[in-house]
Design a protein around this motif. Structure first.
Motif, short mmCIF file in Angstrom:
data_model
loop_
_atom_site.label_atom_id
_atom_site.label_comp_id
_atom_site.label_asym_id
_atom_site.label_seq_id
_atom_site.Cartn_x
_atom_site.Cartn_y
_atom_site.Cartn_z
N LEU B 202 0.83 -1.20 0.00
CA LEU B 202 0.00 0.00 0.00
C LEU B 202 0.86 1.25 0.00
CD1 LEU B 202 -3.03 0.60 0.09
CD2 LEU B 202 -2.80 0.97 2.52
N LEU B 203 1.88 1.29 0.87
CA LEU B 203 2.72 2.49 0.96
C LEU B 203 3.68 2.63 -0.21
CD1 LEU B 203 3.52 2.57 4.75
CD2 LEU B 203 2.12 4.15 3.46
N MET B 204 4.17 1.51 -0.73
CA MET B 204 5.11 1.59 -1.86
C MET B 204 4.38 1.59 -3.18
SD MET B 204 8.17 1.18 -0.31
CE MET B 204 9.40 0.01 -0.78
N LYS B 205 3.09 1.66 -3.16
CA LYS B 205 2.24 1.74 -4.36
C LYS B 205 2.49 0.58 -5.32
CE LYS B 205 1.80 6.62 -3.86
NZ LYS B 205 0.66 6.74 -2.97
N GLN B 206 2.55 -0.63 -4.74
CA GLN B 206 2.83 -1.79 -5.56
C GLN B 206 1.58 -2.54 -5.97
OE1 GLN B 206 5.84 -2.24 -6.65
NE2 GLN B 206 7.12 -3.23 -5.11
N TYR B 207 0.43 -1.91 -5.93
CA TYR B 207 -0.76 -2.59 -6.40
C TYR B 207 -1.29 -1.83 -7.61
CZ TYR B 207 -3.12 1.18 -3.92
OH TYR B 207 -3.53 2.40 -3.50
N LEU B 208 -2.25 -2.43 -8.30
CA LEU B 208 -2.69 -1.86 -9.56
C LEU B 208 -3.66 -0.70 -9.31
CD1 LEU B 208 -2.11 -2.63 -12.46
CD2 LEU B 208 -4.22 -3.89 -12.49
N GLN B 209 -3.23 0.51 -9.67
CA GLN B 209 -4.13 1.65 -9.50
C GLN B 209 -4.74 2.01 -10.84
OE1 GLN B 209 -1.00 3.86 -7.09
NE2 GLN B 209 -2.85 4.87 -6.46
N PHE B 250 -10.12 2.81 -5.22
CA PHE B 250 -9.43 1.77 -4.45
C PHE B 250 -8.39 1.00 -5.23
CE2 PHE B 250 -11.76 2.51 -0.74
CZ PHE B 250 -13.07 2.77 -1.09
N GLY B 251 -8.53 0.88 -6.53
CA GLY B 251 -7.56 0.10 -7.28
C GLY B 251 -8.23 -1.06 -7.98
N ASP B 252 -7.47 -1.73 -8.84
CA ASP B 252 -8.00 -2.83 -9.62
C ASP B 252 -7.30 -4.12 -9.23
OD1 ASP B 252 -8.63 -3.16 -13.21
OD2 ASP B 252 -9.64 -3.95 -11.44
N GLY B 253 -7.92 -5.24 -9.54
CA GLY B 253 -7.27 -6.52 -9.29
C GLY B 253 -7.17 -6.83 -7.81
N LEU B 254 -6.08 -7.52 -7.43
CA LEU B 254 -5.91 -7.90 -6.03
C LEU B 254 -5.47 -6.69 -5.22
CD1 LEU B 254 -4.02 -11.28 -6.31
CD2 LEU B 254 -6.29 -10.94 -5.42
N LEU B 255 -6.16 -6.43 -4.15
CA LEU B 255 -5.81 -5.28 -3.33
C LEU B 255 -5.07 -5.73 -2.09
CD1 LEU B 255 -9.17 -3.37 -3.56
CD2 LEU B 255 -7.10 -2.93 -4.83
N PRO B 256 -4.20 -4.86 -1.54
CA PRO B 256 -3.51 -5.23 -0.30
C PRO B 256 -4.51 -5.52 0.81
CG PRO B 256 -2.59 -3.20 -1.22
CD PRO B 256 -3.78 -3.54 -2.03
#
Lengths: 357, 340
Positions: B202-209, B250-256
């Motif tokens: 979440l903090l390193m922005k490693q999920y799909l936004q 919130f983002g797409d795909g798998l979320l933290p």
């Protein structure tokens, strides 16, 4: 034939006027055939129905109706009167419908006409715009001074529109060659920038920034990793006044980071004999362990990428158990090679020259 | 054999599931090949503990070595325990060029200066994370290895993740971290969760936004298979719109996977039908907690299905946007107020 109706005003016995009121139907075999004929009855014909050879006899149709036989059959008269009224009423309705339908169609015609005028005006504007664009593009190419003569409101607007399309095309071209792209969001109150990164003709990650334009220029959302100093760059490059400079610098940082990351990935994939001792998330430091063939001595190579806008190191440091190795001419050459070529390519050359295994 | 070693090893063998024990011991590489082969992993945990104790005595392993084994296990399973995120503030000029050896030396020296008896172990993981295990002692007692603190930090980022830290130990650790990373202060990032990988992503922005683009929906294929021609979704347009807004928030795909979000309200009570409450001078204190196995996924689903109104309220979208799951809301302005 003579009209046998009493009180018939037409005394014509042979003319068509009298005869026009007289209708004949063809009859044979007891069935009406050939429809209603309102003139002189045609010569008796052969029935055209297949297999039938009877001749058609024409009989005056409305003989009984028009005989004005009021007393004879009052029910019939009333009924016929009613049916006449019914027919009249129906024809009036269709007339009305026809009238309103006519008005509808007329209105539609007007609407279509105005639409046509609008489209014509649009086509004209578009053509004018294209002419103006051609002139503008030529002007930009020749770098002539713009002709600032007295212009009407219309032509000023046209010029503005032409400039707008010119800028949009420029932005699109910029995006196609791998630069950043901007789109409007929230009805002009915000913008979204997408910065593409690429290295050695391969597109890598895309980073996005959502920016609020009103009341002040501020970044509201982004997916740029935290080791890129976004806020510092925004402050240093004065994002409020010069957005382009800020975006250019950010793009340089991101592209350089993507390039260094890609180099590290290629080193790990293609050069398994070289061990990566240390690296970091920003890919600004790389420590590699080489093995010299034959002697099997180890050489530790530190690459410092202190300029984060570049893909090449700013400092190369070599260490070895063999203290004289870093000073040998071959390794001095390797040092320069590592400063001037991307590391994955430099390693290929070094392997070819036999410096490393 | 030392009692602490025994206890530590016992606890460790109990914690590590049998199926992972073999790989963990192999990674540890403190046992010889013959010793490793002599262990029967199908035995009961108690029997395994006895066996391992014997081997450790044979090899004369100390508590430090067992601590190593524990660290390997924790690094492989970072999603156990409770992790809290902290943020380093105001970097100095050389913060961006801190490298690993420098950081290690500095941290160890600073912490040892602050507290006499402390056992520190630093290890760098393959994904560039620096793991630190700290066993705390004090002026009179030896370090307590049964209650270690774990710290995870990525160099050149301002985030530090901590697990099992008491309030007494906090200022000491904060100081050591600040000095060794060349920043000036450290503060609570107000983000916590059971899964280290989730709060880190979440903090390193490693999920799909999801961001607004020129062409938001993919091209419809020509031979698109329509499920049933007789069924037409009347609200397909507004459903797609809601889904887009939910994904943008919130983002797409798998979320933290976060487990909770806590909102602490300190606002004035605002219901005119209830005079007693509105007449009070003090703010109305209230805590609202959202809990879920995957909080962000549930929030996204509630927005896209229409349960939560769209556009998504900043109170909810702040969770991924600011990377926090603890908010204090006060009355300093209109709307969702200031959120610390």
């Amino acid at each position: 034939m003579v009209c046998e109706r009493k009180q018939c005003a037409s005394g014509d016995r042979t003319g068509t006027t009298a005869l026009s009121r007289v209708t004949f139907t063809g009859q044979h075999c007891g069935y009406p055939v050939g429809g209603v004929v309102t003139q002189q009855p045609p010569k008796s014909k052969t029935c055209k129905r297949s297999g039938c050879l009877h001749r058609i006899k024409y009989v005056q149709k409305n003989k009984e109706k028009d005989s004005g036989n009021m007393e004879g059959a009052p029910a019939k008269g009333v009924l016929s009167h009613l049916s006449l009224l019914e027919v009249k009423a129906r024809s009036r309705k269709t007339q009305l419908q026809q009238q309103s339908r006519v008005m509808e169609l007329k209105a539609k015609v007007e609407a279509l006409k105005t639409q046509r005028e609008q489209l014509k005006a649009q086509i004209q504007t578009h053509q004018d715009l294209q002419k103006l664009r051609l002139a503008m593009d030529k002007q930009c190419a020749d770098e002539e001074e713009e002709n600032m003569e007295e212009e009407s409101e219309n032509s000023k607007l046209l010029r503005l529109m032409a400039r707008h399309t010119q800028l949009k095309d420029l932005l699109h071209a910029h995006h196609l060659i791998g630069g950043y792209d901007i789109i409007k969001t929230r009805k002009g109150k915000g913008a979204c920038v997408s910065i593409a990164t690429a290295y050695e003709d391969v597109f890598l990650d895309t980073f996005n920034l959502e920016i609020d334009l009103k009341p002040t220029v501020k970044i509201s959302r982004h997916n740029i990793p935290p080791f890129i100093p976004l806020n510092n760059l925004a402050e240093q490059n004065n994002m409020q006044t010069d957005l382009r400079v800020f975006l250019d610098t950010l793009s340089k940082h991101l592209n350089a980071f993507a390039g260094r990351k890609q180099q590290l990935k290629l080193v790990k994939e293609k050069h398994k004999s070289v061990e990566v001792m240390e690296s970091n998330v920003l890919c600004s430091l790389l420590v590699l362990l080489f093995t010299v063939p034959r002697e099997k001595t180890a050489v530790l190579c530190t690459l410092d990428y202190t300029d984060h806008t570049r893909c090449l190191p700013t400092r190369v440091h070599l260490e070895s158990e063999d203290k004289q190795l870093p000073d040998s001419p071959q390794w001095k050459k390797n040092c320069t090679l590592l400063m001037e070529t991307p590391v994955h390519k430099a390693l290929i050359t070094m392997k070819k020259m036999g410096s490393i295994a | 054999m030392d009692n602490t070693v025994k206890r530590l090893l016992e606890r460790l063998v109990r914690r590590i599931p049998s199926r992972m024990l073999k790989t963990t011991l192999d990674k540890w590489s403190r046992l010889t090949a013959t010793q490793r082969q002599s262990i029967d992993y199908t035995e009961s945990k108690w029997a395994l503990t006895e066996k391992l104790l014997a081997i450790c005595e044979e090899n004369e392993l100390t508590v430090k070595h067992i601590a190593e084994l524990e660290m390997i296990h924790v690094i492989e399973n970072p999603n156990l325990g409770m992790w809290h995120a902290f943020q380093l503030m105001d970097p100095q000029d050389d913060a961006h060029s801190v490298e690993l050896t420098q950081f290690k030396e500095q941290f160890k020296s600073h912490l040892s200066e602050l507290i006499r008896h402390v056992s520190i172990k630093i290890k760098k993981h393959t994904d560039e994370a620096v793991w630190i295990r700290i066993a705390w002692g004090d002026t009179f007692s030896r370090p307590n290895h049964l209650k270690p603190t774990y710290v995870v930090h990525y160099l050149q980022t301002p985030y530090v993740f901590l697990s099992s830290l008491t309030s007494k130990q906090k200022p000491l650790l904060s100081q050591a971290l600040v000095l060794s990373t060349r920043y000036q202060a450290i503060k609570d990032a107000n983000l916590s969760g059971r899964k280290l990988t989730a709060i880190r992503d979440l903090l390193m922005k490693q999920y799909l936004q999801v961001f607004p683009t020129k062409f938001p929906s993919p091209l419809a294929e020509r031979n698109r298979v329509v499920s049933n021609l007789h069924i037409e979704k009347e609200q397909a347009g507004s459903a797609a719109n809601r889904h887009q807004m939910a994904c943008e928030a919130f983002g797409d795909g798998l979320l933290p996977q976060l487990q909770s979000a806590v909102y602490k309200l300190e606002t004035k009570f605002r219901d005119h039908t209830n005079k007693t409450m509105t007449e009070r001078d003090e703010p109305f204190r209230c805590v609202v907690k959202f809990a879920s196995t995957n909080l962000l996924e549930s929030l996204r689903h509630s927005a896209s299905s229409g349960v939560a109104s769209t556009p998504v309220t900043p109170l909810l979208s702040s969770v991924p946007l600011k990377g926090k799951n603890y908010f204090v809301i006060t009355d300093n302005g209109p709307g969702p107020s200031s959120q610390k």
